[in-house]
Enzyme design. Structure first.
Site, PDB file in Angstrom:
ATOM      1  N   SER A 145       0.846  -1.191   0.000  1.00  0.00           N
ATOM      2  CA  SER A 145       0.000   0.000   0.000  1.00  0.00           C
ATOM      3  C   SER A 145       0.879   1.237   0.000  1.00  0.00           C
ATOM      4  O   SER A 145       2.084   1.163   0.310  1.00  0.00           O
ATOM      5  CB  SER A 145      -0.873   0.000   1.261  1.00  0.00           C
ATOM      6  OG  SER A 145      -1.500   1.245   1.480  1.00  0.00           O
ATOM      7  N   TYR A 158      -2.930   0.479  10.331  1.00  0.00           N
ATOM      8  CA  TYR A 158      -2.905  -0.005   8.954  1.00  0.00           C
ATOM      9  C   TYR A 158      -1.538   0.245   8.322  1.00  0.00           C
ATOM     10  O   TYR A 158      -0.971  -0.644   7.679  1.00  0.00           O
ATOM     11  CB  TYR A 158      -4.004   0.703   8.156  1.00  0.00           C
ATOM     12  CG  TYR A 158      -4.091   0.295   6.701  1.00  0.00           C
ATOM     13  CD1 TYR A 158      -4.793  -0.840   6.315  1.00  0.00           C
ATOM     14  CD2 TYR A 158      -3.476   1.062   5.703  1.00  0.00           C
ATOM     15  CE1 TYR A 158      -4.881  -1.215   4.980  1.00  0.00           C
ATOM     16  CE2 TYR A 158      -3.563   0.692   4.373  1.00  0.00           C
ATOM     17  CZ  TYR A 158      -4.261  -0.445   4.010  1.00  0.00           C
ATOM     18  OH  TYR A 158      -4.334  -0.798   2.691  1.00  0.00           O
TER      19      TYR A 158
END
Length: 254
Positions: A145, A158
């Site tokens: 990501s 996250y």
């Protein structure tokens, strides 16, 4: 040259693939000729996706299991290999998001984010790799990501998990490349998926993404297909331990 990207006859497992990025990854390798196994924790949703892909002419199996349950992962991978065939391509894509300021972040939510986004990559990756190693070949592609490189408010766990996935990808390469495996990552930027619905439906955040991203737009999940097939194919036999960011240039520019 085209034959290097042909995945005909290969079996690919894609975790977290009933929708969104995972579905796009599964479609990509299926369109390149692979037989695919899709996965999620929701069997009803998974079956709908399987039926859709089958109707499009793809050879597809639906296997619902919880990627955060290590004994179940091991048993399921063993069953897949015994009943369907050897897994030659693995996309570790399952993931969740939970947005809350870090000082208010519930401990249980932290554990869920880590279990789904990080632990599962180790569990599924290890179960598949130890079967690939004796065969001397295999492809593992982990979904990283922008959060593997940069952080923003309310998603610190996250980004911690995705930063760890980046380094786990490199660690997998360090351990397993000598056995003929290629392990790489894909780092999506801002894509219009269900996981990001709260963001792209927020006019202020939508405008920020378009201003911050050099390409001046959100990505479409189909734009992940090319890099997915590349990393899963013979075109990438000496590409190892890399994260390919598909982000419209966001991590490259201030």
């Amino acid at each position: 040259m085209a034959s290097m990207f042909d995945l005909t006859g290969r079996l690919a497992l894609v975790t977290g693939s009933s929708k969104g990025i995972g579905l796009a990854l599964a479609e990509a390798v299926a369109e390149a000729g692979a037989e695919i196994i899709i996965n999620s924790r929701n069997p009803e949703e998974l079956e709908k996706t399987r039926a859709k892909l089958a109707a499009e002419g793809h050879k597809v199996h639906a296997v619902s299991f919880d990627v955060t349950d290590q004994p179940l992962v091991e048993a399921t991978v063993a069953r897949i290999e015994a009943e369907i065939g050897p897994i030659e391509i693995l996309f570790n894509n399952a993931g969740i998001q939970y947005r809350t300021p870090l000082d208010e972040f519930p401990v249980e939510a932290w554990r869920q984010v880590m279990a789904t986004n990080l632990d599962s990559v180790f569990y599924v990756g290890q179960a598949v790799a130890k079967r690939m190693i004796p065969r001397g070949h295999g492809k593992i592609v982990n979904t990283c990501s922008l959060g593997s490189e940069i952080a923003r408010q309310t998603i610190a766990p996250y980004t911690a998990a995705k930063g760890a996935v980046k380094m786990l990808t490199k660690g997998m390469c360090a351990d397993w490349a000598r056995h003929g495996l290629q392990i790489n990552g894909i780092g999506p930027g801002y894509f219009k998926t269900e996981l990001n619905r709260a963001l792209f439906e927020n006019p202020e955040f939508d405008a920020w993404v378009k201003q911050r991203t050099p390409a001046a737009r959100w990505g479409d999940v189909d734009e992940l297909k090319g890099v997915a097939v590349f990393l899963a194919s013979d075109a990438a036999t000496f590409v190892n331990g890399h994260i390919v960011y598909v982000d419209g240039g966001l991590v490259s520019a201030l």
